[in-house]
Scaffold this active site. Structure first.
Site, PDB file in Angstrom:
ATOM      1  CG  HIS A 182      -3.293   3.418   2.679  1.00 22.60           C
ATOM      2  ND1 HIS A 182      -3.788   3.117   1.436  1.00 22.60           N
ATOM      3  CD2 HIS A 182      -3.296   2.251   3.386  1.00 22.60           C
ATOM      4  CE1 HIS A 182      -4.083   1.835   1.380  1.00 22.60           C
ATOM      5  NE2 HIS A 182      -3.792   1.291   2.549  1.00 22.60           N
TER       6      HIS A 182
ATOM      7  CB  CYS B 212      -0.950  -0.005   1.194  1.00 24.99           C
ATOM      8  SG  CYS B 212      -2.091  -1.405   1.210  1.00 24.99           S
TER       9      CYS B 212
ATOM     10  CG  ASN C 131      -6.740  -0.636   1.418  1.00 28.64           C
ATOM     11  OD1 ASN C 131      -6.045  -0.196   0.512  1.00 28.64           O
ATOM     12  ND2 ASN C 131      -6.215  -1.182   2.502  1.00 28.64           N
TER      13      ASN C 131
END
Length: 317
Positions: A244, A110, A274
């Protein structure tokens, strides 16, 4: 000399999976997902590859920056869900754009988009490029256990991109990798070697949610403080923070610890879930297109993910 961001783009697959849709196949509910993660729905690719999604995000970024594809000197792609081990996602995007230039992939889960931006900064600092294309594209849906309610409700597919050119917009950055696979792990899958004696694990996401949560809050809080110190600015000088998009509660906790109001944090997890490395790239494009950003505005970006890795930066608009 470093770079400035002159164009952003994003792409989300049209197929939407809502919380109610998931509640028909697993033991979950719209209320449970919203309260614990903050997601209403996510986009899922039904027929588009990681390369194709990245290409569409790149096209949008090139169009915004009024840059011809042939002007791009390098393509850096951040992804952990490439269509193939070889050729690269970046190379595939370049081919669809009709250009040939150095093109390579970065995988830091990520945090990948942050690592890709920092890598691009090195090419600008050495005077090797005039314009760069950084793309983050993820098809997370292919590595999810769709029977596990603790993970399948979290993720979505999508891509984001940024066009960079020479400038003084990259103010400060911080990258880190702790290592280890005890908190987040995605096995590579099948091993064809007849000599390998261990059993291969399925290529699906394993995540210790509680440990991930603690790591994320601490990382985001500490990194943003460190960036401000390195840039000799106050936290109040930051116009927006693009975090994020993993869990809205992580962002809320970081907001309280930093004493920065939630209004300064750009949040879109409710719509997309996500999207791993693409998360910040998509959010940055949405921020750019929906907010009145002015020259000189300072934007912080902060990511965390498997590895355990983390990456944060300050950019001046």
């Amino acid at each position: 000399m470093s770079f400035k961001i002159v164009g952003t783009g994003s792409y989300l697959p049209p197929f939407t999976v809502t919380n109610d849709d998931l509640s028909k196949t697993i033991d979950t509910s719209d209320e449970w997902i919203k309260q614990r993660i903050g997601i209403n729905e996510r986009r899922i690719s039904t027929d588009e590859s990681t390369v194709e999604m990245g290409y569409k995000a790149a096209k949008a970024a090139l169009e915004m920056s009024k840059t011809e594809a042939g002007e791009i000197d390098i393509i850096i792609s951040a992804s952990m869900t490439g269509d193939n081990l070889c050729p690269t996602t970046a190379g595939g995007i370049g081919q669809l754009l009709g250009i040939e230039c150095p093109a390579f992939d970065i995988n830091s889960a990520c945090s990948g988009f942050m690592f890709a931006l920092d890598t691009a900064a090195g090419f600008f600092a050495r005077g090797k490029v005039k314009k760069a294309l950084v793309v983050a594209s993820e098809r997370i849906s292919k590595i999810i256990d769709w029977t596990d309610r603790n993970t399948c409700v979290i993720f979505g597919d999508g891509a984001g991109a940024a066009v960079l050119e020479k400038g003084d917009g990259y103010i400060a950055s911080h990258l880190n990798t702790c290592g280890g696979d005890d908190v987040i792990k995605i096995p590579s899958g099948t091993n064809l070697s007849p000599y390998y004696t261990k059993e291969c694990e399925k290529p699906k996401i394993f995540m210790d949610g509680q440990e991930t949560f603690k790591f994320a809050v601490n990382t985001m809080t500490n990194d943003i403080k460190r960036l401000a110190e390195d840039a000799h600015i106050s936290l109040g000088d930051i116009k927006y923070i693009v975090p994020h998009q993993a869990n809205v509660r992580i962002i809320q906790y970081a907001s309280k610890r930093l004493k920065i109001p939630m209004e300064k944090f750009f949040v879109n997890i409710q719509n997309y879930g996500n999207t791993s490395a693409a998360s910040i790239a998509i959010a940055l494009d949405e921020l750019n297109r929906t907010k009145d950003l002015k020259d000189g505005d300072i934007i912080a970006m902060s990511a965390f993910g498997g590895g355990l890795s983390s990456g944060s930066c300050l950019v001046k608009w």
